[in-house]
Write an enzyme that holds these catalytic residues in place. Structure first.
Site, PDB file in Angstrom:
ATOM      1  N   GLU A   2       0.881  -1.263   0.137  1.00 33.65           N
ATOM      2  CA  GLU A   2       0.120   0.051   0.128  1.00 33.65           C
ATOM      3  C   GLU A   2       0.901   1.237   0.214  1.00 33.65           C
ATOM      4  O   GLU A   2       0.326   2.383   0.266  1.00 33.65           O
ATOM      5  CB  GLU A   2      -0.880  -0.065   1.266  1.00 33.65           C
ATOM      6  CG  GLU A   2      -2.002  -1.164   1.250  1.00 33.65           C
ATOM      7  CD  GLU A   2      -3.081  -1.204   0.428  1.00 33.65           C
ATOM      8  OE1 GLU A   2      -3.064  -0.184  -0.525  1.00 33.65           O
ATOM      9  OE2 GLU A   2      -3.823  -2.249   0.390  1.00 33.65           O
ATOM     10  N   HIS A  62     -12.794  -3.661   3.324  1.00 30.91           N
ATOM     11  CA  HIS A  62     -11.501  -3.956   3.361  1.00 30.91           C
ATOM     12  C   HIS A  62     -10.857  -3.633   4.635  1.00 30.91           C
ATOM     13  O   HIS A  62     -10.502  -4.192   5.376  1.00 30.91           O
ATOM     14  CB  HIS A  62     -10.665  -3.272   2.134  1.00 30.91           C
ATOM     15  CG  HIS A  62      -9.306  -3.307   2.075  1.00 30.91           C
ATOM     16  ND1 HIS A  62      -8.437  -2.973   0.984  1.00 30.91           N
ATOM     17  CD2 HIS A  62      -8.495  -3.962   2.914  1.00 30.91           C
ATOM     18  CE1 HIS A  62      -6.960  -3.270   1.443  1.00 30.91           C
ATOM     19  NE2 HIS A  62      -7.263  -3.806   2.653  1.00 30.91           N
TER      20      HIS A  62
HETATM   21  P1  13P Z   1       1.119  -5.682   2.977  1.00 32.87           P
HETATM   22  O1  13P Z   1       1.461  -6.954   3.653  1.00 32.87           O
HETATM   23  O2  13P Z   1       1.762  -5.245   1.636  1.00 32.87           O
HETATM   24  O3  13P Z   1       1.280  -4.373   3.676  1.00 32.87           O
HETATM   25  O4  13P Z   1      -0.496  -5.667   2.668  1.00 32.87           O
HETATM   26  C1  13P Z   1      -1.402  -5.959   3.795  1.00 32.87           C
HETATM   27  C2  13P Z   1      -2.618  -4.991   3.446  1.00 32.87           C
HETATM   28  O5  13P Z   1      -3.451  -5.029   4.542  1.00 32.87           O
HETATM   29  C3  13P Z   1      -2.887  -4.629   2.152  1.00 32.87           C
HETATM   30  O6  13P Z   1      -4.221  -3.830   2.093  1.00 32.87           O
HETATM   31 ZN    ZN Z   2      -5.533  -4.272   3.887  1.00 31.82          ZN
END
Ligand code: 13P
Ligand code: ZN
Length: 269
Positions: free
Chosen positions: A119, A214
């Site tokens: 992100e 999400h």
């Molecule tokens: P990352 O492990 O890449 O930080 O991703 C986790 C997440 O919550 C993506 O929305």
């Molecule tokens: Zn996430």
């Protein structure tokens, strides 16, 4: 190699605050597997010695050009890293990056080559925007709070400020400690530049925004304060859900009670 945190108490304090919050996220059940991410603008703690540290990775593209981040430094959770591991070992599950001169790439400088969160476009775009408007905010948090995410599965709560008003009315402190409420962003692909752009726009009006189905994205002066804003909102969501589970629709504080609170705490309308 020695940790960059050694003999730098202010920087160490900042990173250990991230570790403390990561532990809370895991304990709350908001950080399954690698879920969630944290970045903190640590540029104010960077000394001349750090500025001359060589990169330990190739320059990597951010995906966007962010002019206000030139020469800035960030602590970033590593992609695919677990919050519960980060809580114990923040420098093995995250790294410090430097934004390059062209403002479109970053390079890792310490402690080891841990690739930043997927992100990153959203986090860095937000930091760029915060600096551009002279905001004192330096920390951003993305997490998956169960009850708030559950609410985002209902169209009713995705209408502008419907969730904000409901959550504020569950317990007086929520408006006091999350005075700008909860912005809403329709579902978009995680890690995408579109999601980053939409997040930016919504942060004009809110400190915490919901990524539909999400999680949330929150900003504040430091990571503990960003966490607190999400925590008070999610507490309200839990009170709402507990009331529904007991078989009734909660009354919520009345408009008069909300108005009284707003005046007494000198909050924005
Ligand atoms: P990352 O492990 O890449 O930080 O991703 C986790 C997440 O919550 C993506 O929305
Ligand atoms: Zn996430």
């Amino acid at each position: 190699m020695e940790s960059i945190l050694k003999n730098r108490p202010a920087l160490e304090h900042e990173i250990y605050q991230v570790a403390e919050v990561a532990g809370y996220l895991w304990q709350k059940g908001w950080a399954e597997r690698n879920g969630g991410n944290i970045t903190v603008n640590i540029t104010e703690h960077v000394d001349d010695q750090i500025r001359t540290l060589p990169a330990i990775s190739e320059p990597m593209a951010i995906g966007v050009t962010l002019p206000h981040l030139k020469g800035c430094y960030f602590y970033c959770k590593g992609t695919q890293k677990r919050m519960r591991d980060l809580a114990r070992c923040p420098m093995d599950n995250g790294s410090i990056i430097r934004i390059t001169e062209d403002c479109a790439h970053y390079e890792i400088i310490a402690d080891s080559v841990v690739k930043p969160t997927s992100e990153l476009p959203a986090h860095l775009s937000v930091h760029n925007y915060l600096l551009a408007k002279g905001s004192p905010y330096r920390a951003s948090l993305h997490t998956h709070p169960i009850e708030l995410v559950a609410m985002s599965h209902s169209k009713t709560f995705l209408e502008k400020d419907v969730a904000t008003r409901l959550l504020w009315s569950m317990i007086p402190e929520t408006k006091a400690f999350c005075p700008r409420g909860l912005g809403i962003i329709p579902y978009m692909l995680p890690g995408s530049v579109d999601l980053a752009d939409a997040t930016l726009k919504e942060l004009d009006d809110y400190d915490v925004v919901m990524w539909e189905k999400h999680g949330v994205f929150a900003v504040d002066t430091d990571i503990m304060s960003a966490f607190d804003q999400v925590d008070v909102l999610n507490k309200s969501a839990q009170i709402y859900i507990a009331s529904k589970s007991m078989g009734f629709e909660p009354d919520g504080m009345s408009d008069e009670q909300m108005a009284e609170m707003t005046r007494a705490f000198n909050l924005p309308k």
